[in-house]
Design an enzyme around this catalytic site. Structure first.
Site, PDB file in Angstrom:
ATOM      1  CD  GLU A 146      85.157   9.640  56.286  1.00 42.35           C
ATOM      2  OE1 GLU A 146      85.032  10.319  55.258  1.00 42.35           O
ATOM      3  OE2 GLU A 146      84.315   9.624  57.192  1.00 42.35           O
ATOM      4  CB  CYS A 159      88.003   9.056  66.248  1.00 40.13           C
ATOM      5  SG  CYS A 159      86.367   8.341  66.138  1.00 40.13           S
ATOM      6  CB  CYS A 166      77.827   0.471  61.121  1.00 44.02           C
ATOM      7  SG  CYS A 166      77.332  -0.180  62.734  1.00 44.02           S
ATOM      8  CB  CYS A 170      72.049   4.214  65.241  1.00 42.68           C
ATOM      9  SG  CYS A 170      72.693   2.807  66.172  1.00 42.68           S
ATOM     10  CB  CYS A 173      74.615   6.855  63.247  1.00 40.46           C
ATOM     11  SG  CYS A 173      76.310   6.457  62.791  1.00 40.46           S
ATOM     12  N   GLY A 232      81.623   1.697  62.466  1.00 36.78           N
ATOM     13  CA  GLY A 232      81.462   0.292  62.825  1.00 36.78           C
ATOM     14  C   GLY A 232      81.151   0.027  64.282  1.00 36.78           C
ATOM     15  CD  GLU A 233      78.956  -2.324  68.463  1.00 38.67           C
ATOM     16  OE1 GLU A 233      78.355  -1.255  68.637  1.00 38.67           O
ATOM     17  OE2 GLU A 233      79.767  -2.771  69.304  1.00 38.67           O
ATOM     18  CB  SER A 264      82.160   3.759  71.735  1.00 40.27           C
ATOM     19  OG  SER A 264      80.808   4.130  71.639  1.00 40.27           O
ATOM     20  CB  SER A 286      75.936   4.360  71.869  1.00 43.18           C
ATOM     21  OG  SER A 286      77.258   4.632  71.462  1.00 43.18           O
ATOM     22  CG  LEU A 287      71.460   4.868  77.707  1.00 38.88           C
ATOM     23  CD1 LEU A 287      71.294   3.363  77.715  1.00 38.88           C
ATOM     24  CD2 LEU A 287      71.540   5.405  79.137  1.00 38.88           C
ATOM     25  CG  HIS A 288      72.415   7.550  71.878  1.00 38.45           C
ATOM     26  ND1 HIS A 288      73.356   8.481  72.259  1.00 38.45           N
ATOM     27  CD2 HIS A 288      73.057   6.692  71.049  1.00 38.45           C
ATOM     28  CE1 HIS A 288      74.510   8.201  71.676  1.00 38.45           C
ATOM     29  NE2 HIS A 288      74.362   7.124  70.951  1.00 38.45           N
ATOM     30  CG  ASN A 363      78.331  16.308  65.344  1.00 40.84           C
ATOM     31  OD1 ASN A 363      78.501  17.501  65.529  1.00 40.84           O
ATOM     32  ND2 ASN A 363      78.930  15.385  66.070  1.00 40.84           N
ATOM     33  CB  CYS A 406      80.117  11.761  66.956  1.00 43.20           C
ATOM     34  SG  CYS A 406      81.247  11.912  68.276  1.00 43.20           S
TER      35      CYS A 406
HETATM   36  N1  SAH Z   1      79.260   1.844  66.863  1.00 40.10           N
HETATM   37  C1  SAH Z   1      79.760   2.298  68.096  1.00 40.10           C
HETATM   38  C2  SAH Z   1      80.935   3.232  67.974  1.00 40.10           C
HETATM   39  C3  SAH Z   1      80.911   4.274  66.874  1.00 40.10           C
HETATM   40  S1  SAH Z   1      79.785   5.619  67.005  1.00 40.10           S
HETATM   41  C4  SAH Z   1      78.669   2.953  68.895  1.00 40.10           C
HETATM   42  O1  SAH Z   1      77.603   3.200  68.359  1.00 40.10           O
HETATM   43  O2  SAH Z   1      78.887   3.172  70.078  1.00 40.10           O
HETATM   44  C5  SAH Z   1      80.513   6.728  68.196  1.00 40.10           C
HETATM   45  C6  SAH Z   1      79.470   7.583  68.927  1.00 40.10           C
HETATM   46  O3  SAH Z   1      78.944   8.617  68.074  1.00 40.10           O
HETATM   47  C7  SAH Z   1      78.281   6.783  69.405  1.00 40.10           C
HETATM   48  O4  SAH Z   1      77.924   7.152  70.702  1.00 40.10           O
HETATM   49  C8  SAH Z   1      77.233   7.203  68.429  1.00 40.10           C
HETATM   50  O5  SAH Z   1      75.954   6.947  68.939  1.00 40.10           O
HETATM   51  C9  SAH Z   1      77.541   8.655  68.231  1.00 40.10           C
HETATM   52  N2  SAH Z   1      76.908   9.252  67.055  1.00 40.10           N
HETATM   53  C10 SAH Z   1      76.531   8.643  65.919  1.00 40.10           C
HETATM   54  N3  SAH Z   1      75.977   9.533  65.053  1.00 40.10           N
HETATM   55  C11 SAH Z   1      76.025  10.737  65.648  1.00 40.10           C
HETATM   56  C12 SAH Z   1      75.641  12.049  65.251  1.00 40.10           C
HETATM   57  N4  SAH Z   1      75.117  12.294  64.048  1.00 40.10           N
HETATM   58  N5  SAH Z   1      75.839  13.061  66.120  1.00 40.10           N
HETATM   59  C13 SAH Z   1      76.411  12.836  67.315  1.00 40.10           C
HETATM   60  N6  SAH Z   1      76.801  11.626  67.748  1.00 40.10           N
HETATM   61  C14 SAH Z   1      76.614  10.576  66.928  1.00 40.10           C
HETATM   62 FE1  SF4 Z   2      76.756   1.718  63.894  1.00 39.73          FE
HETATM   63 FE2  SF4 Z   2      77.445   3.096  66.099  1.00 39.73          FE
HETATM   64 FE3  SF4 Z   2      76.459   4.364  63.940  1.00 39.73          FE
HETATM   65 FE4  SF4 Z   2      74.848   2.812  65.412  1.00 39.73          FE
HETATM   66  S1  SF4 Z   2      75.895   4.718  66.082  1.00 39.73           S
HETATM   67  S2  SF4 Z   2      74.956   2.852  63.160  1.00 39.73           S
HETATM   68  S3  SF4 Z   2      76.244   1.179  66.017  1.00 39.73           S
HETATM   69  S4  SF4 Z   2      78.387   3.253  64.052  1.00 39.73           S
END
Ligand code: SAH
Ligand code: SF4
Length: 432
Positions: A146, A159, A166, A170, A173, A232-233, A264, A286-288, A363, A406
C-alpha cells in the site's frame, strides 16, 4: 467442548501485550531476485537508475559511445515527463524505440484498488509481480503493498513502503502481523512515486483528479514530501531504499530534495550512521516508550538495541543540527505510555539531541488490544513536552475511514488469508 481458538499471537499480560518472538531481520526474508519488475517476460524500465538503464541499452545492442546520451534521454522521458510509451520519445530514433519496445516496457505496478478518503487521503493497493516461489505459494499472484497520499494545505506527502510486510513485530502495528515479507527492489520503491504522480496528474500536460483535494506546492508539485513510513523497516532494506531515494531526489528527474524526504526507523542502530552518510534524508525514530521494559514489549527490536544505544546513535547522526532535527515519533496508547511521568522522562531523555516530537494518536485496527489515549491526555502530554521547549505537534489522524493511517497498512491479500485462517480455525474447533 471446543478448545478456545487462538486467533492472535499476542496475549495481554499486566495490561501490555507480549510481543511475538523477534524474527531476525534481513537474513530471514526472501530478497528480490531482479531489480526491475516485469510484465510478462519484458522487464519495465520504470524505477531503474542510470547504470541499470545503461545495461538495458547494452542488452539491445546500443554501442557504448552512444549509451551515455541515450541514458540521459531515457532518464528525461521517464522521470521528468512520465512517459508510459516509447513512442512518446520524440528525440529517440524510430528504430531504437522499436527495439526498446521489443525488449522492455514502461509499465507501472498494477493498481489493484484506489480509495479516496473523506479527508482527501488516497490509498493505492499496488501489485508487484511475483519474484519468487515463496510468494507464488502464498498468494499465487505476487506481492501487494500500500502507498498513501496525504494532502495538507501546504504539502502533499506520499507515504512509501520499503518492504512487503515487516519482520519486526511491534505490538501496536498492523503491518507487523502480516506474514509474507520480502524486500522491495529500488525500482519497486521508485515505482510507488511514479504511480502517485500518474494518478495525481503531476506530469507536464496532465491535470489533477477532480475528486478529493490535491494541494499544489512550489508551483506544480503535488507530491512535495516523501516519508518512508509505509510498510516495512527501511533500514532492513538499506541499499534498495538508498538507491531509490537517490533516483527520487535526482535534480535532473523528480528532484525532491533530501530535506523533503524522511526515513522512519524503529531503531536499527547499526544502520543509522550509514543512513546519515549515504542517504542524508531527514530521520525519524519510532520511540514510543521511555523505559526499556516497556519498549521491549512495544518495539521488540529494543531487546537488541536498547534506548540508550538508540539515542547515542541519534546524538551522532551525521548532519544532525538545530536546522536538521530528528523527529521522535510517539504513539499515544491509553494507560500504557501516556502518563505525565512518561512525558517528563521523554524530555529528559532527549536532552542535548536536536529533536522534534511527533505525538501520534494510536490508530486502531481490527483485533488490536490497544486503545488510543483520550484527547485531553494527549493534550496534557503535549503541553509538558511543549513547555520543555520542544515542538510537539499532535499528528492528525488521516484516512482512518479507508484504513490508510499509520500502522493500519496491510494488504488485501493478507486480510483475505487471515479471514481464511479464521474460517479454518472455526471449522476445526467446531469438529473437535
Ligand atoms: N518501520 C518503520 C516505518 C513504518 S511505521 C518504523 O517503525 O518507524 C511508521 C510509523 O507509524 C512508526 O512510527 C510506527 O511506529 C507508527 N505506527 C505503527 N502502527 C501504528 C498505529 N496503529 N497507530 C499509530 N501509529 C502507528
Ligand atoms: Fe515494522 Fe514499523 Fe510496524 Fe514496527 S512499526 S512492525 S518496524 S512497520
Amino acid at each position: 467442548m471446543a478448545p478456545p481458538i487462538m486467533t492472535h499471537s499476542v496475549t495481554p499480560e499486566a495490561g501490555v501485550p507480549q510481543a511475538a518472538p523477534l524474527i531476525d531481520g534481513i537474513e530471514k526474508i526472501a530478497d528480490v531476485a531482479e531489480t526491475a519488475f516485469a510484465r510478462g517476460d519484458r522487464p519495465s524500465l520504470i524505477g531503474l537508475d542510470r547504470p541499470r538503464l545503461a545495461l538495458a541499452l547494452e542488452e539491445i545492442g546500443v554501442p557504448e559511445k552512444e549509451r551515455r546520451m541515450r541514458v540521459a534521454q531515457l532518464w528525461q522521458w521517464i522521470y521528468t515527463r512520465g512517459a508510459s510509451d516509447f513512442d512518446e520519445m520524440s528525440n529517440v530514433g524510430k528504430d531504437l524505440r522499436r527495439r526498446l519496445a521489443e525488449q522492455f516496457t514502461l509499465a507501472r505496478p498494477e493498481i489493484v484498488s484506489e480509495q479516496v478518503s473523506k479527508d482527501g487521503t488516497r490509498k493505492w493497493l499496488l501489485r508487484m509481480p511475483s519474484t519468487g516461489a515463496a510468494e507464488r505459494v502464498h498468494t499465487g499472484r505476487g506481492a501487494e503493498i500500500e502507498c498513501v497520499y496525504i494532502p495538507e494545505a501546504d504539502r502533499g506527502t506520499l507515504c512509501v513502503s520499503s518492504q512487503v510486510g515487516c519482520t519486526l513485530t511491534c505490538t501496536f502495528c498492523h503491518t507487523g502481523t502480516q506474514r509474507l515479507v520480502r524486500n522491495l527492489s529500488a525500482a519497486e520503491i521508485v515505482a510507488q512515486v511514479m504511480v502517485a504522480r500518474d494518478r495525481l496528474g503531476e506530469w507536464p500536460g496532465a491535470t489533477p483528479p477532480s475528486d478529493g483535494f490535491v494541494p499544489e506546492v512550489d508551483g506544480g508539485r503535488y507530491v512535495s514530501n516523501i516519508v518512508m513510513m509505509g510498510m516495512g523497516e527501511p533500514l532492513y532494506n538499506f541499499e534498495n531504499v538508498r538507491d531509490a531515494l537517490d533516483i527520487v531526489s535526482d535534480g535532473d528527474g523528480i528532484g525532491l530534495g533530501k530535506r523533503r524526504i524522511t526515513l522512519s526507523t524503529s531503531g536499527v542502530v547499526p544502520m543509522i550512521g550509514r543512513a546519515g552518510d549515504e542517504i542524508g534524508s531527514m530521520l525519524a525514530i519510532s520511540l514510543h516508550a521511555v523505559r526499556d521494559d516497556l519498549r521491549d514489549k512495544l518495539v521488540p527490536l529494543n531487546k537488541r538495541y536498547p534506548i540508550a544505544e538508540l539515542l547515542e546513535a541519534c546524538r551522532t547522526y551525521p548532519g544532525v543540527s538545530n536546522a536538521k532535527r530528528i523527529t521522535f515519533e510517539y504513539v499515544m496508547l491509553k494507560d500504557v505510555n501516556d502518563s505525565d511521568a512518561d512525558a517528563r522522562e521523554l524530555v529528559r531523555l532527549l536532552k542535548g539531541i536536536p529533536a522534534k516530537i511527533n505525538l501520534i494518536p494510536f490508530n486502531p485496527w481490527p483485533g488490536t488490544v490497544y486503545e488510543c489515549s483520550d484527547w485531553d491526555r494527549i493534550e496534557r502530554f503535549s503541553d509538558i513536552v511543549f513547555n520543555a521547549g520542544y515542538a510537539s505537534p499532535i499528528r492528525t489522524p488521516r484516512g482512518r475511514d479507508i484504513l490508510a493511517a499509520c500502522g493500519q497498512l496491510k494488504s488485501e491479500t493478507e486480510k483475505l488469508r487471515a479471514r481464511a485462517r479464521l474460517a479454518v480455525a472455526d471449522e476445526t474447533a467446531g469438529g473437535a
